[in-house]
Design a protein around this motif. Sequence first.
Motif, mmCIF file in Angstrom:
data_model
loop_
_atom_site.group_PDB
_atom_site.id
_atom_site.type_symbol
_atom_site.label_atom_id
_atom_site.label_comp_id
_atom_site.label_asym_id
_atom_site.label_seq_id
_atom_site.Cartn_x
_atom_site.Cartn_y
_atom_site.Cartn_z
ATOM 1 N N VAL A 52 0.842 -1.200 0.000
ATOM 2 C CA VAL A 52 0.000 0.000 0.000
ATOM 3 C C VAL A 52 0.878 1.251 0.000
ATOM 4 O O VAL A 52 0.591 2.223 -0.710
ATOM 5 N N LYS A 53 1.964 1.217 0.752
ATOM 6 C CA LYS A 53 2.883 2.354 0.817
ATOM 7 C C LYS A 53 3.474 2.638 -0.570
ATOM 8 O O LYS A 53 3.564 3.800 -0.987
ATOM 9 N N THR A 54 3.848 1.599 -1.289
ATOM 10 C CA THR A 54 4.396 1.755 -2.640
ATOM 11 C C THR A 54 3.345 2.313 -3.590
ATOM 12 O O THR A 54 3.622 3.223 -4.381
ATOM 13 N N GLU A 55 2.126 1.790 -3.497
ATOM 14 C CA GLU A 55 1.047 2.278 -4.352
ATOM 15 C C GLU A 55 0.701 3.734 -4.010
ATOM 16 O O GLU A 55 0.436 4.546 -4.890
ATOM 17 N N LEU A 56 0.738 4.063 -2.734
ATOM 18 C CA LEU A 56 0.493 5.441 -2.300
ATOM 19 C C LEU A 56 1.544 6.379 -2.894
ATOM 20 O O LEU A 56 1.212 7.466 -3.371
ATOM 21 N N GLN A 57 2.784 5.945 -2.905
ATOM 22 C CA GLN A 57 3.853 6.753 -3.481
ATOM 23 C C GLN A 57 3.605 6.971 -4.973
ATOM 24 O O GLN A 57 3.773 8.086 -5.483
ATOM 25 N N GLU A 104 -8.638 10.873 -5.312
ATOM 26 C CA GLU A 104 -9.518 9.958 -4.578
ATOM 27 C C GLU A 104 -8.768 8.686 -4.181
ATOM 28 O O GLU A 104 -8.846 8.238 -3.039
ATOM 29 N N LYS A 105 -8.016 8.117 -5.115
ATOM 30 C CA LYS A 105 -7.254 6.895 -4.837
ATOM 31 C C LYS A 105 -6.163 7.182 -3.806
ATOM 32 O O LYS A 105 -5.936 6.378 -2.896
ATOM 33 N N TYR A 106 -5.510 8.322 -3.921
ATOM 34 C CA TYR A 106 -4.476 8.715 -2.973
ATOM 35 C C TYR A 106 -5.051 8.783 -1.555
ATOM 36 O O TYR A 106 -4.481 8.229 -0.617
ATOM 37 N N ASN A 107 -6.178 9.455 -1.413
ATOM 38 C CA ASN A 107 -6.809 9.581 -0.092
ATOM 39 C C ASN A 107 -7.265 8.226 0.442
ATOM 40 O O ASN A 107 -7.157 7.960 1.644
ATOM 41 N N GLU A 108 -7.762 7.377 -0.443
ATOM 42 C CA GLU A 108 -8.182 6.031 -0.050
ATOM 43 C C GLU A 108 -6.982 5.217 0.445
ATOM 44 O O GLU A 108 -7.051 4.564 1.494
ATOM 45 N N LEU A 109 -5.887 5.281 -0.285
ATOM 46 C CA LEU A 109 -4.680 4.553 0.112
ATOM 47 C C LEU A 109 -4.096 5.099 1.413
ATOM 48 O O LEU A 109 -3.613 4.343 2.256
ATOM 49 N N GLN A 141 -6.121 3.692 4.159
ATOM 50 C CA GLN A 141 -5.806 2.270 4.308
ATOM 51 C C GLN A 141 -4.465 2.096 5.018
ATOM 52 O O GLN A 141 -4.321 1.226 5.881
ATOM 53 N N LEU A 142 -3.496 2.927 4.675
ATOM 54 C CA LEU A 142 -2.188 2.861 5.314
ATOM 55 C C LEU A 142 -2.298 3.173 6.809
ATOM 56 O O LEU A 142 -1.656 2.514 7.632
ATOM 57 N N LYS A 143 -3.124 4.133 7.149
ATOM 58 C CA LYS A 143 -3.332 4.483 8.559
ATOM 59 C C LYS A 143 -3.924 3.308 9.337
ATOM 60 O O LYS A 143 -3.484 3.000 10.448
ATOM 61 N N LYS A 144 -4.905 2.634 8.723
ATOM 62 C CA LYS A 144 -5.503 1.468 9.377
ATOM 63 C C LYS A 144 -4.467 0.364 9.585
ATOM 64 O O LYS A 144 -4.440 -0.281 10.640
ATOM 65 N N LEU A 145 -3.624 0.158 8.581
ATOM 66 C CA LEU A 145 -2.583 -0.863 8.701
ATOM 67 C C LEU A 145 -1.563 -0.488 9.769
ATOM 68 O O LEU A 145 -1.092 -1.353 10.513
ATOM 69 N N GLU A 146 -1.237 0.790 9.879
ATOM 70 C CA GLU A 146 -0.337 1.248 10.947
ATOM 71 C C GLU A 146 -0.938 0.955 12.316
ATOM 72 O O GLU A 146 -0.238 0.504 13.228
#
Length: 103
Positions: free
Chosen positions: A30-35, A70-75, A78-83
């Motif tokens: 997710v971090k890579t996709e967010l980047q 939208e995808k950036y904010n979604e990711l 998601q990253l926050k939840k995983l953290e």
Amino acid sequence: MDDYVKDALQEWKEELQGQKKDIDEEYEKVKTELQLYSYKFGITKQVLQSTINEEMIKNIKATYQEPFEEKYNELKAQLKKLEDKRNVYNMFVEKIEQTNPAK
């Protein structure tokens, strides 16, 4: 502490560490996709700033900028939840280690 309890806690710790490893792997994906989406959004924003044709700006925003944002904010969410999940599993492991020092 009885050996049975120590063994059971150690087994539980290993199970939790396995689950945390899965979460860590998903986190990195997710971090890579967010980047990637951060770059896409940034590039799109720069192009928009350099474009003067209002029709093109509107088209670029609808086609690229809004979906990327939208995808950036979604990711990001998601990253926050995983953290948060990672932190919870770390707490479990730490508490088990405090209760049952490593063998």
